[in-house]
Structures are given as structure tokens and as C-alpha cells.
Enzyme design. Structure first.
Site, PDB file in Angstrom:
ATOM      1  N   ASN A  14       0.835  -1.209   0.000  1.00 41.42           N
ATOM      2  CA  ASN A  14       0.000   0.000   0.000  1.00 41.42           C
ATOM      3  C   ASN A  14       0.869   1.258   0.000  1.00 41.42           C
ATOM      4  OD1 ASN A  14      -3.060  -0.427   0.169  1.00 41.42           O
ATOM      5  ND2 ASN A  14      -2.268  -1.996   1.559  1.00 41.42           N
ATOM      6  N   HIS A 110      -8.554  -0.781   5.720  1.00 44.03           N
ATOM      7  CA  HIS A 110      -8.935  -2.073   6.300  1.00 44.03           C
ATOM      8  C   HIS A 110      -9.422  -2.990   5.179  1.00 44.03           C
ATOM      9  CE1 HIS A 110     -10.107  -4.881   9.392  1.00 44.03           C
ATOM     10  NE2 HIS A 110     -11.200  -5.097   8.679  1.00 44.03           N
TER      11      HIS A 110
HETATM   12  C1  GAR Z   1      -3.246  -4.762   3.928  1.00 41.39           C
HETATM   13  O1  GAR Z   1      -4.071  -5.756   3.375  1.00 41.39           O
HETATM   14  C2  GAR Z   1      -4.053  -3.892   4.885  1.00 41.39           C
HETATM   15  O2  GAR Z   1      -5.365  -3.691   4.458  1.00 41.39           O
HETATM   16  C3  GAR Z   1      -3.996  -4.707   6.136  1.00 41.39           C
HETATM   17  O3  GAR Z   1      -2.669  -5.177   6.193  1.00 41.39           O
HETATM   18  C4  GAR Z   1      -2.187  -5.376   4.855  1.00 41.39           C
HETATM   19  C5  GAR Z   1      -0.840  -4.710   4.700  1.00 41.39           C
HETATM   20  O4  GAR Z   1      -0.250  -4.988   3.440  1.00 41.39           O
HETATM   21  N1  GAR Z   1      -4.362  -3.928   7.281  1.00 41.39           N
HETATM   22  C6  GAR Z   1      -5.148  -4.381   8.266  1.00 41.39           C
HETATM   23  O5  GAR Z   1      -5.527  -5.522   8.339  1.00 41.39           O
HETATM   24  C7  GAR Z   1      -5.491  -3.348   9.334  1.00 41.39           C
HETATM   25  N2  GAR Z   1      -6.521  -3.838  10.206  1.00 41.39           N
HETATM   26  P1  GAR Z   1       0.943  -4.112   2.855  1.00 41.39           P
HETATM   27  O6  GAR Z   1       2.015  -4.005   3.948  1.00 41.39           O
HETATM   28  O7  GAR Z   1       1.451  -4.899   1.676  1.00 41.39           O
HETATM   29  O8  GAR Z   1       0.411  -2.764   2.464  1.00 41.39           O
END
Ligand code: GAR
Length: 210
Positions: A14, A110
Site C-alpha cells: 500500500n 482495512h
Molecule cells: C493490507 O491488506 C491492509 O489492508 C492490512 O494489512 C495489509 C498490509 O499490506 N491492514 C489491516 O488488516 C489493518 N486492520 P501491505 O504491507 O502490503 O500494504
């Protein structure tokens, strides 16, 4: 120029999409001024460095108490004077003192359609496991403002994603990222940078383009 601090814990995909959309001009009038990570081994730190953004590790393990960690996190954020704090896969409970220091200035992504599949225990891959267990046909992602509750703040953007026959949590996670998260989070920052977001109680209103 909107000064953005991004908090991350893991892979940082992200974060990468935020950096890319700012670099290619899709998100205007915003700049990532600091990345804060709670996990020293996280690839997100590399992504920040590659983009020439200051990356700071604030790990709970480096502090004698949770209170000391909370203070360090707040200090790390305040030090870069952000207009907006973005939780982009930050899997640490945000201390109340941080939330109170940045009222309606913290957003979180989220990986579900809140208020479904959120709250305690719902993070990362676990969200998609629960979605598949429950057998829902549609899931998605949500960007919301952070208040003192868990995943309970005003919702800014949501996008639905289809659940398909035979999905594993990993396959579904990837689809939710590609079709929702990586689009929504830069879009949310762009809207805020354009001054088009109004928070009214538990709700938000998006103003039309000027
Ligand atoms: C993402 O899917 C985000 O939506 C989730 O962690 C992942 C991080 O991925 N966040 C949550 O679950 C918050 N409650 P990334 O490090 O590759 O961006």
C-alpha cells in the site's frame, strides 16, 4: 502541500502505491515526509529508502514499557509535522494519545467492507480467512478515519470485490489489494490533499471537484 506520514508493519505494498501515485502525478499536492515502521525487518522500510523517503523504525521491543513505545511513536510522528497520518497496514493498536493528537487526521485502510469483518482479531490475512469461513459473496476494502474505537471511525471510501469459488485467503487478499486497497488509499489521500473531505460526526462528505 499535504505532509503525509505513513505507518507500516510489513510488505508495504500500500505504501508503494501511495509513493507511485504521488510520483506519477495522480495524487497531487501531497508528499510523504516520513515512513514509520514497528518491525525492523519489514520490506516497507526498503521501499521508503528506495523512494528517498526518511524511514524510521519504532519497535515496541526496543522500549521497556508500552507507555514508552507509545510516547516514542507520538514523538516520531510529531517530529515530521504531518498534516495527515496514513496507517497503511500498520498492525499495532494506535495509542489514544496519538489519536487525540491528530483528530480526524489519521486514516486507515482495512481489508473488508466495514462494519463487516473488523474489530479485534481482524487484521491482515485473518480477515480473508473469516470472510471465506462465513461464505460471503462480496468483500472489499474500506478507508476510514481513526477514532478511539477499533475500526469504528467515519468511513471515507469503500470498494466491493467479488469472492470467487475456490478462493484461498491468499488469493482473496491479493484480489482485494489489487482491485480495492491500492486504488482507494491513494484516492483518499488525493481527496484530502484537495481539501474535498468533510467529517461530520460519524460520517464523511466528499465535496465536488473545484
Ligand atoms: C493490507 O491488506 C491492509 O489492508 C492490512 O494489512 C495489509 C498490509 O499490506 N491492514 C489491516 O488488516 C489493518 N486492520 P501491505 O504491507 O502490503 O500494504
Amino acid at each position: 502541500m499535504l505532509r503525509v506520514a505513513v505507518c507500516v508493519s510489513g510488505g508495504g505494498t500500500n505504501l508503494q502505491h501511495i509513493l507511485d501515485r504521488i510520483a506519477d502525478g495522480t495524487v497531487k499536492n501531497a508528499q510523504v515526509v516520513r515512513v514509520i515502521c514497528n518491525n525492523p525487518g519489514a520490506y516497507a522500510l526498503e521501499r521508503a529508502k528506495k523512494a528517498g523517503v526518511e524511514a524510521v523504525c519504532v519497535s515496541p521491543k526496543s522500549f521497556a514499557s508500552r507507555d514508552d513505545f507509545n510516547k516514542a511513536l507520538l514523538a516520531g510522528l510529531k517530529a515530521c509535522s504531518p498534516d495527515l497520518v496514513v496507517l497503511a497496514g500498520f498492525l499495532v493498536a494506535i495509542p489514544e494519545e496519538v489519536i487525540l493528537a491528530f483528530p480526524n487526521r489519521i486514516i486507515n485502510i482495512h481489508p473488508s467492507l466495514i462494519p463487516s469483518f473488523c474489530g479485534k482479531g481482524y487484521y491482515g490475512l485473518h480477515v480473508h480467512e473469516k470472510v471465506l469461513e462465513r461464505g460471503v459473496k462480496v468483500t472489499g476494502a474500506t478507508v476510514h478515519f481513526v477514532d478511539t474505537g477499533l475500526d469504528s471511525g467515519p468511513i471515507l471510501l469503500q470498494k466491493a470485490v467479488e469472492v470467487k469459488e475456490g478462493d484461498t485467503p491468499e488469493v482473496l487478499q491479493k484480489r482485494v489489494m489489487e482491485q480495492a486497497e491500492w486504488i482507494l488509499l491513494p484516492e483518499a489521500i488525493s481527496l484530502i490533499a484537495q481539501g474535498r473531505v468533510v467529517v461530520e460526526g460519524r460520517k464523511t462528505r466528499i465535496l465536488p471537484e473545484a
